[in-house]
Design a protein around this motif. Structure first.
Motif, PDB file in Angstrom:
ATOM      1  N   ASP A 226       0.844  -1.142   0.000  1.00 20.49           N
ATOM      2  CA  ASP A 226       0.000   0.000   0.000  1.00 20.49           C
ATOM      3  C   ASP A 226       0.899   1.217   0.000  1.00 20.49           C
ATOM      4  N   LYS A 227       1.268   1.625  -1.353  1.00 18.63           N
ATOM      5  CA  LYS A 227       2.021   2.845  -1.576  1.00 18.63           C
ATOM      6  C   LYS A 227       1.070   4.033  -1.539  1.00 18.63           C
ATOM      7  N   SER A 228       1.562   5.172  -1.071  1.00 18.11           N
ATOM      8  CA  SER A 228       0.671   6.313  -0.900  1.00 18.11           C
ATOM      9  C   SER A 228       0.847   7.356  -1.979  1.00 18.11           C
ATOM     10  N   SER A 229       1.936   7.307  -2.765  1.00 19.07           N
ATOM     11  CA  SER A 229       2.171   8.318  -3.772  1.00 19.07           C
ATOM     12  C   SER A 229       2.169   7.695  -5.157  1.00 19.07           C
ATOM     13  N   PHE A 230       1.345   8.247  -6.035  1.00 16.65           N
ATOM     14  CA  PHE A 230       1.276   7.760  -7.408  1.00 16.65           C
ATOM     15  C   PHE A 230       2.629   7.920  -8.089  1.00 16.65           C
ATOM     16  N   ALA A 231       3.167   9.137  -8.077  1.00 16.03           N
ATOM     17  CA  ALA A 231       4.434   9.411  -8.764  1.00 16.03           C
ATOM     18  C   ALA A 231       5.579   8.582  -8.189  1.00 16.03           C
ATOM     19  N   GLN A 232       5.659   8.521  -6.859  1.00 16.12           N
ATOM     20  CA  GLN A 232       6.743   7.763  -6.219  1.00 16.12           C
ATOM     21  C   GLN A 232       6.670   6.287  -6.598  1.00 16.12           C
ATOM     22  N   SER A 233       5.454   5.733  -6.722  1.00 13.84           N
ATOM     23  CA  SER A 233       5.318   4.315  -7.073  1.00 13.84           C
ATOM     24  C   SER A 233       5.836   4.039  -8.483  1.00 13.84           C
ATOM     25  N   ILE A 234       5.521   4.947  -9.418  1.00 20.64           N
ATOM     26  CA  ILE A 234       5.991   4.777 -10.800  1.00 20.64           C
ATOM     27  C   ILE A 234       7.500   4.837 -10.866  1.00 20.64           C
ATOM     28  N   LEU A 235       8.096   5.807 -10.154  1.00 25.47           N
ATOM     29  CA  LEU A 235       9.547   5.981 -10.186  1.00 25.47           C
ATOM     30  C   LEU A 235      10.263   4.903  -9.371  1.00 25.47           C
ATOM     31  N   SER A 236       9.708   4.553  -8.199  1.00 28.81           N
ATOM     32  CA  SER A 236      10.364   3.569  -7.331  1.00 28.81           C
ATOM     33  C   SER A 236      10.452   2.208  -7.978  1.00 28.81           C
ATOM     34  N   ASN A 237       9.452   1.849  -8.785  1.00 29.07           N
ATOM     35  CA  ASN A 237       9.469   0.560  -9.447  1.00 29.07           C
ATOM     36  C   ASN A 237      10.649   0.428 -10.394  1.00 29.07           C
ATOM     37  N   HIS A 238      11.171   1.570 -10.851  1.00 30.25           N
ATOM     38  CA  HIS A 238      12.339   1.570 -11.734  1.00 30.25           C
ATOM     39  C   HIS A 238      13.589   1.124 -10.993  1.00 30.25           C
ATOM     40  N   CYS A 239      13.580   1.278  -9.663  1.00 32.72           N
ATOM     41  CA  CYS A 239      14.762   0.943  -8.858  1.00 32.72           C
ATOM     42  C   CYS A 239      14.802  -0.525  -8.482  1.00 32.72           C
ATOM     43  N   ASN A 240      13.691  -1.242  -8.700  1.00 30.79           N
ATOM     44  CA  ASN A 240      13.612  -2.642  -8.271  1.00 30.79           C
ATOM     45  C   ASN A 240      14.323  -3.572  -9.240  1.00 30.79           C
TER      46      ASN A 240
END
Length: 240
Positions: A226-240
């Motif tokens: 349960d991520k709370s930020s739309f933008a952060q979720s899109i960008l963070s997935n790039h780091c995985n």
């Protein structure tokens, strides 16, 4: 009396057409935002990029992390761009847009400072673009995005769409299938898959709480390479 009968027949005919051929979404599948973010990460550092590359990178990042239409992005004015306590860049859109109505709030775009990967940070990219274009010889033009060749002037929604399509093509996507508008499908579908709350997805993309548009037209199977930020979720997935 005759007109009333004719109107009834037309309505019945149109209902029959709708049942036989109901409106269908443009895409049955969409793409994984990482495909585009991987390409954009190579366009770095921002200050070394040509104005053309920096322009196209900035508009594509905004499209991905806000899930807004290109029409909305084309209306961004420099006087409505603010840095919020160093945590994010806030962009107000006071102009009339496609979804404007009496009971709805105007769009408020939020671009985070994404410190884990500055090369795909939307806030840093937009600030770099503002810095680059600040002293361009423009006359009474306050739109954020300008043409990258002389004479520097405001550009159309169609031009911004072409810029995004260029980035999609350079990222390896088939732009005979996917248009600039597909960024809206890609980011919302990916955010949903990453368990971002549906209310946050709707609010970010400019849909009402009761809107069924996302479920009907945008929630597509993502092509994955349960991520709370739309933008952060899109960008963070790039780091995985």
């Amino acid at each position: 009396m005759g007109n009333s009968i004719d109107d009834t027949r037309v309505k019945r005919f149109m209902k029959g057409v709708y049942r036989l051929r109901p409106p269908a979404p443009k895409y049955d599948i969409t793409w994984e935002p990482n495909l585009v973010l991987n390409y954009l990460s190579k366009l770095w550092p921002n200050h070394t990029l040509s104005l053309e590359d920096l322009s196209k990178k900035a508009v594509t990042l905004i499209a991905l992390v806000t899930a807004h239409r290109v029409q909305t992005i084309s209306l961004i004015k420099t006087r409505n761009v603010f840095v919020n306590q160093g945590s994010e860049v806030i962009i107000k859109i006071p102009d009339f847009i496609e979804t404007s109505r009496l009971d709805a709030h105007q769009p408020l775009l939020k671009l985070p400072f994404f410190t884990p990967r500055p090369e795909i940070c939307p806030a840093l990219c937009v600030l770099a673009y503002l810095n680059r274009t600040e002293n361009l010889p423009v006359n009474n033009q306050d739109r954020l995005f300008l043409s990258y060749k002389k004479p520097y002037k405001e550009i159309s929604t169609q031009t911004l769409s072409r810029w995004i399509k260029t980035i999609l093509a350079n990222s390896g996507l088939d732009t005979t299938i996917f248009s600039a508008h597909s960024t809206r499908h890609a980011s919302t579908s990916s955010a949903y898959r990453l368990e971002v709350n549906l209310d946050i997805i709707r609010r970010t993309a400019g849909w009402s709480e009761a809107s069924g548009v996302f479920a009907k037209f945008y929630n597509k199977e993502v092509i994955v390479n349960d991520k709370s930020s739309f933008a952060q979720s899109i960008l963070s997935n790039h780091c995985n």
